[in-house]
Design a protein around this motif. Structure first.
Motif, short mmCIF file in Angstrom:
data_model
loop_
_atom_site.label_atom_id
_atom_site.label_comp_id
_atom_site.label_asym_id
_atom_site.label_seq_id
_atom_site.Cartn_x
_atom_site.Cartn_y
_atom_site.Cartn_z
N PHE A 76 12.65 -8.42 -51.62
CA PHE A 76 13.92 -9.12 -51.85
C PHE A 76 13.78 -10.31 -52.79
N LEU A 77 12.57 -10.90 -52.83
CA LEU A 77 12.33 -12.07 -53.67
C LEU A 77 11.08 -11.88 -54.51
N THR A 78 11.03 -12.61 -55.62
CA THR A 78 9.79 -12.74 -56.38
C THR A 78 9.33 -14.18 -56.23
N ARG A 79 8.04 -14.41 -56.42
CA ARG A 79 7.46 -15.74 -56.25
C ARG A 79 6.66 -16.09 -57.50
N SER A 80 6.86 -17.31 -57.98
CA SER A 80 6.02 -17.80 -59.08
C SER A 80 5.52 -19.19 -58.71
N LYS A 81 4.30 -19.46 -59.07
CA LYS A 81 3.66 -20.73 -58.73
C LYS A 81 3.69 -21.64 -59.94
N ARG A 82 4.14 -22.87 -59.75
CA ARG A 82 4.15 -23.88 -60.80
C ARG A 82 3.55 -25.16 -60.24
N GLY A 83 2.35 -25.45 -60.67
CA GLY A 83 1.66 -26.61 -60.10
C GLY A 83 1.36 -26.34 -58.64
N THR A 84 1.80 -27.26 -57.79
CA THR A 84 1.54 -27.09 -56.36
C THR A 84 2.70 -26.41 -55.63
N TRP A 85 3.81 -26.16 -56.33
CA TRP A 85 4.99 -25.60 -55.68
C TRP A 85 5.20 -24.14 -56.03
N ALA A 86 5.80 -23.43 -55.09
CA ALA A 86 6.16 -22.03 -55.30
C ALA A 86 7.68 -21.95 -55.49
N TYR A 87 8.09 -21.13 -56.45
CA TYR A 87 9.51 -20.93 -56.73
C TYR A 87 9.86 -19.49 -56.42
N TYR A 88 11.04 -19.29 -55.85
CA TYR A 88 11.48 -17.96 -55.42
C TYR A 88 12.77 -17.58 -56.11
N ARG A 89 12.84 -16.30 -56.46
CA ARG A 89 14.01 -15.76 -57.15
C ARG A 89 14.40 -14.45 -56.48
N LEU A 90 15.70 -14.24 -56.31
CA LEU A 90 16.21 -13.01 -55.74
C LEU A 90 15.99 -11.85 -56.70
N VAL A 91 15.50 -10.73 -56.19
CA VAL A 91 15.38 -9.51 -56.99
C VAL A 91 16.80 -8.94 -57.07
N PRO A 92 17.36 -8.88 -58.28
CA PRO A 92 18.80 -8.55 -58.44
C PRO A 92 19.27 -7.30 -57.71
N GLU A 93 18.53 -6.23 -57.75
CA GLU A 93 19.00 -4.96 -57.18
C GLU A 93 18.64 -4.80 -55.71
N SER A 94 17.91 -5.73 -55.14
CA SER A 94 17.34 -5.51 -53.80
C SER A 94 18.39 -5.33 -52.71
N LEU A 95 19.44 -6.13 -52.71
CA LEU A 95 20.45 -5.99 -51.66
C LEU A 95 21.29 -4.73 -51.85
N GLY A 96 21.55 -4.36 -53.08
CA GLY A 96 22.26 -3.11 -53.36
C GLY A 96 21.46 -1.90 -52.92
N GLN A 97 20.14 -2.00 -53.04
CA GLN A 97 19.29 -0.89 -52.63
C GLN A 97 19.33 -0.70 -51.12
N VAL A 98 19.45 -1.79 -50.37
CA VAL A 98 19.56 -1.67 -48.90
C VAL A 98 20.84 -0.93 -48.55
N SER A 99 21.91 -1.29 -49.22
CA SER A 99 23.17 -0.61 -48.99
C SER A 99 23.06 0.88 -49.30
N ALA A 100 22.39 1.20 -50.40
CA ALA A 100 22.22 2.61 -50.78
C ALA A 100 21.34 3.35 -49.78
N LEU A 101 20.33 2.67 -49.22
CA LEU A 101 19.46 3.30 -48.24
C LEU A 101 20.22 3.80 -47.03
N LEU A 102 21.26 3.08 -46.67
CA LEU A 102 22.04 3.46 -45.49
C LEU A 102 22.85 4.72 -45.71
N THR A 103 23.13 5.05 -46.95
CA THR A 103 23.96 6.22 -47.24
C THR A 103 23.17 7.41 -47.77
#
Length: 105
Positions: A76-103
């Protein structure tokens, strides 16, 4: 005579598909994780530092990091490290894929 109801998916789900879907849904079946997804999606540039998520969620940094790791591992997320902190980004298609899995079968 018509059947009273038909299967939502159109066919019986395979055991492998059910196991995969259960793992994915288990990652989402936690209020803090759902909130994290919405917080990251609503954040500027659809990306957030773990340091920006701890206080609004009201959980300790290690607990937030654990939930974020579960969401990364589930795709659902990607992670990138910048210095001592981690940044997270939503994988654009991830929630749509869950919906598709149900059908899908």
């Amino acid at each position: 005579m018509q059947a009273c109801c038909s299967p939502v998916t159109g066919e019986v789900m395979s055991a492998e598909h059910a196991a995969s879907l259960a793992r994915t849904l288990k990652a989402l079946a936690e209020p803090a994780r759902l909130r994290l997804l919405s917080m990251i999606a609503a954040h500027e540039d659809d990306e957030a530092c773990v340091c920006d998520l701890t206080e609004p969620l009201g959980l300790s940094q290690p607990t937030v990091s654990h939930h974020l790791k579960v969401l990364v591992d589930a795709g659902f997320l990607t992670r990138s490290k910048r210095g001592t902190w981690a940044y997270y980004r939503l994988v654009p298609e991830s929630l749509g894929q869950v919906s598709a899995l149900l059908t899908e079968g």
